[in-house]
Design an enzyme around this catalytic site. Structure first.
Site, PDB file in Angstrom:
ATOM      1  CG  HIS A 137       8.472-103.113  60.503  1.00  0.00           C
ATOM      2  ND1 HIS A 137       6.885-102.465  60.683  1.00  0.00           N
ATOM      3  CD2 HIS A 137       8.509-102.930  59.049  1.00  0.00           C
ATOM      4  CE1 HIS A 137       6.562-101.895  59.483  1.00  0.00           C
ATOM      5  NE2 HIS A 137       7.579-102.365  58.557  1.00  0.00           N
ATOM      6  CB  CYS A 138       4.506-106.044  64.175  1.00  0.00           C
ATOM      7  SG  CYS A 138       5.067-106.454  65.700  1.00  0.00           S
ATOM      8  CB  SER A 139       2.544-101.862  65.971  1.00  0.00           C
ATOM      9  OG  SER A 139       2.350-100.633  66.592  1.00  0.00           O
TER      10      SER A 139
END
Length: 990
Positions: free
Chosen positions: A649-651
């Site tokens: 995941h990132c943002s």
């Protein structure tokens, strides 16, 4: 000062052009105006000098000029007013009333309005524009034929013949005009400037005549400016400034000079650019009415040929006007102390020989400072001009309107309503974001990213994400999970559903179905759902590629404890076991407890913080290292039966997450088919397309897409395969050198404690790989955290304590063995017998030394293999190979002293020969023998009496040490009492 409330009317049959100054779409009319024309709005003459209030009623006469009024010249300026005054309408005009208007003079009884207007003070403001151009008439609009005689002036130049043709009542006018030979004018040689603004229309004008009164302009004014604006035509920039040049003084010449000025108009067919001001300057030498040198207004561009008198021309024009426009209503307004004669049928005048003037460029009503507004086009005509003006009606507001064009007969209420609508629309033009919000009101669920999965409706594709109870669980409303690949959680009793913004991602190698999970950064309200997904999917690796805050914007929330203090998230309890930083990659070992479960699970969090938002990392080495670590910990989790997907995941979970997943997929393909390039089919485009089919918007920017190529090219270069940019690489993957690809998978279950030796069999000794794997050694051996106490499961229902993880222990204890259990716990009652046996053995060695040490050597049962790095962590005596043998000999002797009770197993053998093993540590078995291969047999005569000797003791000191055997026996007793079971603490070797 020009008002900014200019407006124009938009029609459906309009062609849009762009204003060259403001880039605002302007409506340019393409309609053909009707045959009837209107003059609802005529220019208003405002005095520019307030001290001069006297005005002159200038009628273009042939020879006589009333000098009583010419003595006080006034400088007049033309402008328009924003206020709309009520206009007086009349349905018909007869010839007598026309004569009244023509012969109007300020000295008559019916000119009270004119006298009152002379006292008014007018504002000297610049050009003002309004929706209705107002004319203040000087007359009372008397339709009585009997009053014509009272309104006659000596300025009328009508012939008797013309008056007889028009009306019998005009005889009085002719009688008065016959007295033109009287020298009442003292200033007979005075120059009179006739400043008459006029606008020429096409054969089909579209303006209604407002009044037919003559124009009153002072004779000696310096400069007059008039702005013309037409709103009946569908043009917005029919604004022109008609400049009248100063008077041209001529004392003796009788010639006629005329100066014309054109208006600045658009391409509208209603208002043509041939409208001119004609300044007729001539001399009166007491001539009769038959003088042919008089200034004659024959039309817009009159010639200097012999023409009828002014009265005849005006009467002919008025007759033609009455015949053509008798069916229309006429509007009348008051003009302060001035009246104008509107000549709207100039094209129908057979005496008009117009000379066209060049058209000026377009001037937008919104660019008031445009130079085109103040540009003048002056021409010198050989003839005198007409004293007629036509003003265009101004519409209100400044924007396009979608309403159809109004009818020819419009009321003031409609104009006010249109003005308000256009004002609002012009405000929307100033703020395009307001218009965009309105236009996209019904398209709020259309998203910015390209959707490669061809489906008809987004509602079908994101059905669960658009549900009211799930819509608030999305961090970004335009990043939603696909319905077909989304992660479905198990509903729980608390009411939480199965929704989470996450999608399964498949790999491209065998046995990689649902190998990844791409998700958004958890929100504060979805942290418990995130850990529920980790538990249900049995994931052991979490990859975080964003910071908590970037560029002043919050990108993620903290969903794990940052200290050793555990935190609770819903039904889960998270404890930070240890954390190590390595090359901007934070490696955290987390223990995940669940309510109702006895044992926790270990989850590794890899947090990379140097990846900018919507960009690419500065180098590819860290991403390659991160990819190797992910696969390594994934294989480690598979050995522990936690082989769930890798959560990335990132943002938003699409840009950086998609880039990393694409890199990891292609690196896995290179690893799998590196030895057989013919089967290795690497296509970055197809890989990204496949990712986007599973989760929308993966790999957001071009920089991220290029970064994938860069990383894969670096990997192929290190492998000896030509890069993707090479043309030959597109045909086949040719091997430059046969270098095996580092294998990331672990075929056998790894031991509890990892060392670099454990990975040498599966990973080649390259610099990057060794550096990336050294973090695992740091995680297992050189921990920065203090020793952790035993953690109790807060959800455990039993009293069983959970032992700490093997990764938390720095010293390894010897496993339990029955053969070594009793010797480490020697009873005190056996000490006396042991001392006697030692004395007897020493005497036998002195009397009968052995001939061959190797033949009588005794080997003990082997012990489970141990790593020397754990047993000798505090050893500091391994300087060189020469001293290493002495060190090991001393350590072995000390161990024999501590465990002296073990000697009762030796069957009274006094020969402690050399084992012949190398002096580099322990090789697979634990031997309680000396490792000195070059010393004599007398060196080990008394193996239990070497505690007080130095490290470099000789054979001559052995006999002296034998005398102290009694004392050493007592000391051994005390030391044996201090020995503890290996179950409690590990062995400490010094």
């Amino acid at each position: 000062m020009i008002s900014s409330s200019m407006s124009y009317r938009h029609s459906t049959n309009s062609v849009y052009t762009l204003n060259p100054h403001l880039n605002i779409p302007i409506s340019t009319s393409t309609t053909i105006p009707p045959t009837s024309f209107y003059a609802n709005n005529t220019p208003e003459m405002i005095q520019s000098q307030s001290e001069n209030t006297n005005t002159n009623n200038i009628n273009n006469s042939s020879s006589n000029i009333n000098n009583n009024n010419n003595n006080t010249p006034d400088s007049m300026s033309m402008s328009t007013s924003l206020s709309s005054s009520p206009s007086v309408s009349f349905n018909h005009l007869d010839l007598n009333s026309i004569n009244n208007k023509i012969n109007n003079n300020t000295t008559t009884n019916n000119n009270n309005n004119n006298n009152n207007n002379n006292d008014d003070k007018f504002d000297t403001n610049a050009l003002k524009l309004s929706n209705t151009m107002i004319i203040k008439n000087n007359n009372n609009n008397n339709n009585n034929n009997n009053n014509n005689n009272n309104n006659n002036n000596n300025n009328n130049n009508n012939n008797n013949n013309n008056n007889n043709n028009n009306n019998n009542n005009n005889n009085n006018n002719n009688n008065n005009n016959n007295n033109n030979n009287n020298n009442n004018n003292n200033n007979s040689n005075s120059n009179i400037e006739i400043n008459v603004p006029s606008i020429q229309f096409d054969n089909e004008p579209a303006m209604e005549v407002d009044s037919v009164a003559p124009l009153n302009v002072p004779s000696n004014h310096t400069r007059t400016t008039l702005a013309m604006h037409n709103t009946k035509s569908l043009s917005t920039s029919n604004i022109g400034l008609l400049n009248i040049l100063p008077n041209q003084q001529s004392s003796s010449s009788s010639s006629l000079s005329s100066t014309t000025t054109t208006t600045t108009t658009t391409s509208s067919s209603l208002l043509m650019p041939q409208s001119l001001f004609n300044n007729s300057t001539y001399n009166n030498h007491h001539n009769n009415n038959n003088s042919s040198n008089a200034g004659i207004v024959g039309g817009l561009n009159g010639s200097t040929s012999s023409l009828p008198t002014q009265a005849q021309v005006q009467l002919q024009q008025m007759q033609q006007q009455m015949q053509q426009h008798q069916q229309h209503q006429y509007k009348k307004a008051n003009l302060s102390s001035l009246s104008t004669v509107v000549d709207n049928n100039l094209n129908n005048n057979p005496m008009n020989t117009s000379t066209s003037s060049p058209a000026q460029p377009n001037a937008s009503p919104f660019s008031f400072s445009s130079s085109s507004l103040f540009s003048n086009s002056s021409l010198s005509n050989s003839g005198s001009g007409s004293a007629s003006t036509t003003s265009t009606s101004t519409s209100s507001s400044n924007s396009m309107s979608s309403s159809p064009p109004p009818s020819l007969k419009t009321s003031f209420s409609q104009l006010d309503e249109d003005r308000e609508k256009m004002r609002l629309e012009f405000e929307m033009i100033k703020k395009p974001e307001m218009a965009s919000k309105k236009s996209h009101k019904h398209h709020q669920r259309h998203y910015s990213h390209n959707d490669l999965d061809n489906r008809k409706h987004d509602e079908e594709k994101f059905f669960s994400a658009l549900q009211p109870n799930n819509y608030g669980k999305n961090r970004y409303h335009d990043v939603l999970p696909n319905e077909s690949t989304r992660v479905r959680l198990t509903p729980i009793e608390s009411g939480d559903g199965d929704y989470i913004n996450a999608n399964y991602i498949n790999g491209e190698v065998p046995n990689s179905y649902r190998y990844y999970i791409a998700c958004q950064a958890p929100l504060p309200s979805t942290i418990k759902d995130f850990w529920r997904m980790v538990w249900e999917e049995r994931s052991s690796v979490i990859v975080c590629l964003t910071k908590l805050e970037e560029n002043g914007k919050k990108k993620a929330d903290v969903y794990y404890p940052e200290t050793s203090q555990a935190q609770e998230y819903g039904s889960f309890w998270i404890h930070l076991h240890k954390k190590v930083m390595f090359k901007d990659i934070g490696v955290s070992s987390l223990h995940l407890y669940k309510k109702g479960e006895e044992f926790p699970r270990e989850v590794v969090l890899l947090h990379y913080t140097q990846w900018p938002d919507c960009g690419a990392p500065p180098s590819s080495s860290h991403i390659r290292t991160l990819s190797v670590m992910v696969n390594t910990f994934k294989a480690r989790g598979s050995a522990k039966n936690t082989n769930g997907p890798v959560i990335v995941h990132c943002s938003a979970g699409i840009g950086r997450s998609g880039t990393f997943i694409s890199i990891n997929i292609n690196m896995a393909k290179i690893e799998r088919f590196g030895n057989d390039p013919s089967q290795m089919n690497i296509s970055i485009k197809d890989s990204v397309l496949e990712l986007r089919r599973q989760r929308r918007g993966m790999v957001q920017t071009l920089d991220q897409y290029i970064f994938i190529f860069k990383v894969i090219n670096d990997v192929l270069t290190d492998m000896g395969i030509r890069s993707l940019s090479s043309p030959s690489k597109r045909r086949s993957c040719e091997m430059i050198k046969s270098t095996p690809m580092p294998r990331l998978d672990i075929s056998i279950p790894p031991p509890l404690t990892f060392t670099p030796k454990d990975f040498q069999s599966s990973i080649s000794p390259s610099t990057d790989m060794i550096a990336s794997l050294s973090i695992i050694t740091q995680m297992t051996q050189t921990l920065k955290f203090p020793p952790q106490q035993q953690q109790d499961n807060p959800f455990s229902k039993s009293s069983i304590k959970i032992s700490p993880s093997p990764l938390n222990s720095t010293n390894i204890s010897i496993p339990k063995n029955q053969q070594f259990q009793h010797p480490f716990q020697i009873q005190p009652q056996l000490d006396l017998n042991l001392q006697q046996q030692q004395q007897q053995s020493s005497q036998q060695l002195n009397d009968n030394p052995p001939l061959n040490m190797s033949s009588n050597s005794i080997k003990f049962p082997p012990v489970t293999s141990l790593s020397s790095c754990h047993l000798f962590e505090d050893s500091k005596n391994n300087d060189n190979n020469n001293k290493q043998q002495q060190q090991q000999q001393q350590q072995q002797q000390k161990n024999n002293q501590q465990c002296s009770g073990f000697s009762h197993f030796l069957n009274n053998n006094n020969n402690n020969d050399n084992n012949g093993s190398s002096g580099g540590g322990f090789n697979g078995s634990f031997l309680f023998n000396s490792n000195n291969s070059g010393s004599s047999s007398t060196n080990s005569e008394c193996s239990n009496n070497n505690k007080n000797n130095n490290n470099n003791s000789n054979n001559n000191n052995n006999n002296n040490n034998n005398k102290n055997s009694d004392n050493n026996g007592t000391k051994d007793k005390d030391e044996n009492d201090s020995c503890e079971s290996p179950r409690v603490t590990p062995i400490k070797c010094f």
